[in-house]
Design a protein around this motif. Structure first.
Motif, PDB file in Angstrom:
ATOM      1  N   LYS A   1      25.978  27.253 -20.022  1.00  0.00           N
ATOM      2  CA  LYS A   1      24.878  27.229 -19.044  1.00  0.00           C
ATOM      3  C   LYS A   1      25.415  27.216 -17.614  1.00  0.00           C
ATOM      4  CE  LYS A   1      21.617  24.965 -22.182  1.00  0.00           C
ATOM      5  NZ  LYS A   1      20.841  23.737 -22.464  1.00  0.00           N
ATOM      6  N   ALA A   2      26.529  26.526 -17.387  1.00  0.00           N
ATOM      7  CA  ALA A   2      27.116  26.504 -16.043  1.00  0.00           C
ATOM      8  C   ALA A   2      27.596  27.894 -15.643  1.00  0.00           C
ATOM      9  CB  ALA A   2      28.268  25.505 -15.991  1.00  0.00           C
ATOM     10  N   ALA A   3      28.222  28.613 -16.575  1.00  0.00           N
ATOM     11  CA  ALA A   3      28.708  29.968 -16.276  1.00  0.00           C
ATOM     12  C   ALA A   3      27.553  30.909 -15.970  1.00  0.00           C
ATOM     13  CB  ALA A   3      29.537  30.493 -17.440  1.00  0.00           C
ATOM     14  N   VAL A   4      26.503  30.836 -16.757  1.00  0.00           N
ATOM     15  CA  VAL A   4      25.356  31.723 -16.556  1.00  0.00           C
ATOM     16  C   VAL A   4      24.626  31.378 -15.262  1.00  0.00           C
ATOM     17  CG1 VAL A   4      23.116  32.436 -17.479  1.00  0.00           C
ATOM     18  CG2 VAL A   4      25.095  32.235 -19.007  1.00  0.00           C
ATOM     19  N   ARG A   5      24.444  30.086 -14.987  1.00  0.00           N
ATOM     20  CA  ARG A   5      23.786  29.690 -13.727  1.00  0.00           C
ATOM     21  C   ARG A   5      24.579  30.193 -12.523  1.00  0.00           C
ATOM     22  NH1 ARG A   5      22.578  24.653 -16.407  1.00  0.00           N
ATOM     23  NH2 ARG A   5      24.484  23.761 -15.538  1.00  0.00           N
ATOM     24  N   GLN A   6      25.906  30.084 -12.579  1.00  0.00           N
ATOM     25  CA  GLN A   6      26.724  30.562 -11.464  1.00  0.00           C
ATOM     26  C   GLN A   6      26.577  32.065 -11.294  1.00  0.00           C
ATOM     27  OE1 GLN A   6      31.002  30.871 -11.871  1.00  0.00           O
ATOM     28  NE2 GLN A   6      31.323  29.937  -9.850  1.00  0.00           N
ATOM     29  N   GLN A   7      26.550  32.804 -12.395  1.00  0.00           N
ATOM     30  CA  GLN A   7      26.373  34.255 -12.314  1.00  0.00           C
ATOM     31  C   GLN A   7      25.068  34.607 -11.593  1.00  0.00           C
ATOM     32  OE1 GLN A   7      28.084  37.075 -13.323  1.00  0.00           O
ATOM     33  NE2 GLN A   7      29.917  35.982 -14.022  1.00  0.00           N
ATOM     34  N   PHE A   8      23.993  33.931 -11.945  1.00  0.00           N
ATOM     35  CA  PHE A   8      22.706  34.236 -11.308  1.00  0.00           C
ATOM     36  C   PHE A   8      22.686  33.779  -9.846  1.00  0.00           C
ATOM     37  CE2 PHE A   8      21.142  34.988 -15.597  1.00  0.00           C
ATOM     38  CZ  PHE A   8      20.230  36.008 -15.390  1.00  0.00           C
ATOM     39  N   ALA A   9      23.341  32.670  -9.550  1.00  0.00           N
ATOM     40  CA  ALA A   9      23.385  32.210  -8.154  1.00  0.00           C
ATOM     41  C   ALA A   9      24.155  33.183  -7.275  1.00  0.00           C
ATOM     42  CB  ALA A   9      24.018  30.818  -8.090  1.00  0.00           C
ATOM     43  N   GLU A  10      25.298  33.655  -7.754  1.00  0.00           N
ATOM     44  CA  GLU A  10      26.056  34.641  -6.993  1.00  0.00           C
ATOM     45  C   GLU A  10      25.316  35.981  -6.956  1.00  0.00           C
ATOM     46  OE1 GLU A  10      29.660  33.659  -5.594  1.00  0.00           O
ATOM     47  OE2 GLU A  10      27.901  32.341  -5.556  1.00  0.00           O
ATOM     48  N   GLY A  11      24.615  36.293  -8.040  1.00  0.00           N
ATOM     49  CA  GLY A  11      23.817  37.514  -8.058  1.00  0.00           C
ATOM     50  C   GLY A  11      22.734  37.503  -6.994  1.00  0.00           C
ATOM     51  N   ALA A  12      22.143  36.341  -6.731  1.00  0.00           N
ATOM     52  CA  ALA A  12      21.119  36.240  -5.685  1.00  0.00           C
ATOM     53  C   ALA A  12      21.705  36.550  -4.316  1.00  0.00           C
ATOM     54  CB  ALA A  12      20.495  34.844  -5.707  1.00  0.00           C
ATOM     55  N   ARG A  13      22.936  36.110  -4.086  1.00  0.00           N
ATOM     56  CA  ARG A  13      23.599  36.420  -2.811  1.00  0.00           C
ATOM     57  C   ARG A  13      23.823  37.925  -2.676  1.00  0.00           C
ATOM     58  NH1 ARG A  13      28.965  32.969  -2.634  1.00  0.00           N
ATOM     59  NH2 ARG A  13      29.038  33.778  -0.486  1.00  0.00           N
ATOM     60  N   ILE A  14      24.187  38.556  -3.767  1.00  0.00           N
ATOM     61  CA  ILE A  14      24.443  39.998  -3.750  1.00  0.00           C
ATOM     62  C   ILE A  14      23.147  40.773  -3.546  1.00  0.00           C
ATOM     63  CG2 ILE A  14      25.212  41.921  -5.212  1.00  0.00           C
ATOM     64  CD1 ILE A  14      27.182  39.718  -6.461  1.00  0.00           C
ATOM     65  N   LEU A  15      22.105  40.378  -4.240  1.00  0.00           N
ATOM     66  CA  LEU A  15      20.801  41.029  -4.069  1.00  0.00           C
ATOM     67  C   LEU A  15      20.323  40.931  -2.628  1.00  0.00           C
ATOM     68  CD1 LEU A  15      19.152  39.777  -7.358  1.00  0.00           C
ATOM     69  CD2 LEU A  15      19.364  42.186  -6.721  1.00  0.00           C
ATOM     70  N   SER A  16      20.618  39.825  -1.964  1.00  0.00           N
ATOM     71  CA  SER A  16      20.193  39.649  -0.567  1.00  0.00           C
ATOM     72  C   SER A  16      20.889  40.640   0.360  1.00  0.00           C
ATOM     73  CB  SER A  16      20.469  38.216  -0.102  1.00  0.00           C
ATOM     74  OG  SER A  16      21.853  37.994   0.122  1.00  0.00           O
ATOM     75  N   CYS A  17      22.003  41.215  -0.090  1.00  0.00           N
ATOM     76  CA  CYS A  17      22.727  42.208   0.706  1.00  0.00           C
ATOM     77  C   CYS A  17      22.302  43.638   0.361  1.00  0.00           C
ATOM     78  CB  CYS A  17      24.232  42.065   0.468  1.00  0.00           C
ATOM     79  SG  CYS A  17      24.926  40.479   0.998  1.00  0.00           S
ATOM     80  N   GLY A  18      21.352  43.780  -0.544  1.00  0.00           N
ATOM     81  CA  GLY A  18      20.840  45.103  -0.880  1.00  0.00           C
ATOM     82  C   GLY A  18      21.609  45.825  -1.964  1.00  0.00           C
ATOM     83  N   LEU A  19      22.445  45.104  -2.720  1.00  0.00           N
ATOM     84  CA  LEU A  19      23.190  45.696  -3.824  1.00  0.00           C
ATOM     85  C   LEU A  19      22.672  45.148  -5.151  1.00  0.00           C
ATOM     86  CD1 LEU A  19      26.870  45.560  -2.464  1.00  0.00           C
ATOM     87  CD2 LEU A  19      25.218  47.444  -2.306  1.00  0.00           C
ATOM     88  N   VAL A  20      22.966  45.856  -6.228  1.00  0.00           N
ATOM     89  CA  VAL A  20      22.553  45.435  -7.568  1.00  0.00           C
ATOM     90  C   VAL A  20      23.742  44.806  -8.283  1.00  0.00           C
ATOM     91  CG1 VAL A  20      21.684  46.191  -9.815  1.00  0.00           C
ATOM     92  CG2 VAL A  20      20.772  47.216  -7.712  1.00  0.00           C
ATOM     93  N   PRO A  21      23.660  43.525  -8.649  1.00  0.00           N
ATOM     94  CA  PRO A  21      24.800  42.870  -9.286  1.00  0.00           C
ATOM     95  C   PRO A  21      24.856  43.106 -10.789  1.00  0.00           C
ATOM     96  CG  PRO A  21      23.069  41.271  -8.925  1.00  0.00           C
ATOM     97  CD  PRO A  21      22.568  42.579  -8.364  1.00  0.00           C
ATOM     98  N   ILE A  22      26.069  43.339 -11.287  1.00  0.00           N
ATOM     99  CA  ILE A  22      26.331  43.259 -12.720  1.00  0.00           C
ATOM    100  C   ILE A  22      26.827  41.844 -12.991  1.00  0.00           C
ATOM    101  CG2 ILE A  22      27.683  44.098 -14.670  1.00  0.00           C
ATOM    102  CD1 ILE A  22      28.025  46.757 -13.225  1.00  0.00           C
ATOM    103  N   LEU A  23      26.064  41.084 -13.757  1.00  0.00           N
ATOM    104  CA  LEU A  23      26.462  39.734 -14.138  1.00  0.00           C
ATOM    105  C   LEU A  23      27.288  39.828 -15.419  1.00  0.00           C
ATOM    106  CD1 LEU A  23      23.029  37.898 -13.659  1.00  0.00           C
ATOM    107  CD2 LEU A  23      24.673  38.639 -11.917  1.00  0.00           C
TER     108      LEU A  23
END
Length: 295
Positions: A153-175
């Motif tokens: 759960k910690a690994a998945v939560r971190q992936q989504f948290a970092e993904g939110a930062r990437i989405l805010s820059c206008g890119l699509v994250p691969i988690l």
């Protein structure tokens, strides 16, 4: 291709995503696999120049632009380099291949059966620069090694948290929460991970989508419903240490997943091959991986 054309290419394209993002400590291993030993270079710059030559050879191969490779994941130095007289992202887009960038900074030590990603304070700066160069999305990897719910759960939560930062820059994250394929409890752990991923997806805003890069599951078809989730652009599979034949056989059992292979794509390429031999070998791998990715 503009950004929306790239999105459509990834969402509906028939083929797979090539992983050309070996970096740092994995570069010597990649070069050895290509037939270039460590005594062939002095220092990191020469090493990275050699791996860039290999990647240029792949990108410029006639078969790489035959439509079966719909995307390619790049290392930062590759993104900043040239191929065919153009920036690598521009050259890929010209060939109908959507460019992605590896953005993680490596792994932390294992805790609760998982290795999370190291802190990445400059992530937004890198993403903004990548977007300006024509990159569509990013990739970042953590590793799960046992069915420890806390670690998963910690690994998945971190992936989504970092993904939110990437989405805010206008890119699509691969988690990419990779599950180690040699873990003895993988079947159990992958079900825990699936539930954690679904929770993260359901929490995303309606106008956002991510991609998922996952180990080919122990239980065939386990991730099929992820491919249909409205917040998921595409689900791709890593080869995870499987040979090309093994990875393709396992992937073919999983409708809704397409390949994003590194070893499975590159394992038979050698620096000593003639251009004809190189292109023929690469073409065979592309055909095999694309067929296994048919959905």
């Amino acid at each position: 291709m503009n950004f929306e054309q790239m999105r459509d290419r990834i969402a509906t394209g028939q083929g797979f995503i090539a992983a050309l993002d070996q970096s740092g400590g994995s570069t010597p291993k990649a070069l050895r696999g290509y037939g270039v030993e460590e005594n062939a270079w002095n220092g990191d710059e020469e090493m990275f120049a050699l791996i860039h030559e290999m990647r240029q050879r792949i990108i410029e191969s006639p078969c790489f632009g035959n439509g079966k490779v719909i995307g390619a994941i790049l290392f930062e130095k590759t993104m900043d380099g040239q191929s065919g007289g153009k920036s690598v992202p521009a050259r890929l887009a010209e060939r109908g291949i959507v460019p992605f960038l590896k953005v993680d900074k490596g792994l932390e030590d294992e805790r609760d059966g998982a290795q999370l990603m190291k802190p990445n304070p400059e992530l937004e700066t890198l993403c903004n620069r990548a977007r300006e160069l024509g990159v569509f999305g990013t990739k970042m990897r953590s590793v799960i090694k046992s069915a420890n719910a806390n670690g998963i759960k910690a690994a998945v939560r971190q992936q989504f948290a970092e993904g939110a930062r990437i989405l805010s820059c206008g890119l699509v994250p691969i988690l990419e929460p990779e599950y180690d394929i040699i873990a003895t409890d993988r079947a159990e752990g992958e079900k825990i991970m699936l539930a954690a991923i679904e929770e993260g997806l359901d929490a995303l805003p309606e106008d956002q989508q991510v991609m998922l890069k996952l180990s080919i599951p122990k239980e065939a078809g386990l991730y099929a419903k992820l491919a249909d989730h409205p917040r998921v652009l595409r689900v791709v599979a890593l080869s995870g240490g499987y040979s090309t034949d093994e990875a393709c056989a396992e992937l073919a059992k999983n409708p809704g997943m397409i390949a994003s292979f590194s070893r499975g794509l590159l394992q038979d390429l050698r620096a000593t091959q003639s251009d004809e031999e190189f292109d023929s070998t690469l073409s065979s791998a592309i055909d095999q991986i694309s067929a296994a990715s048919a959905t």
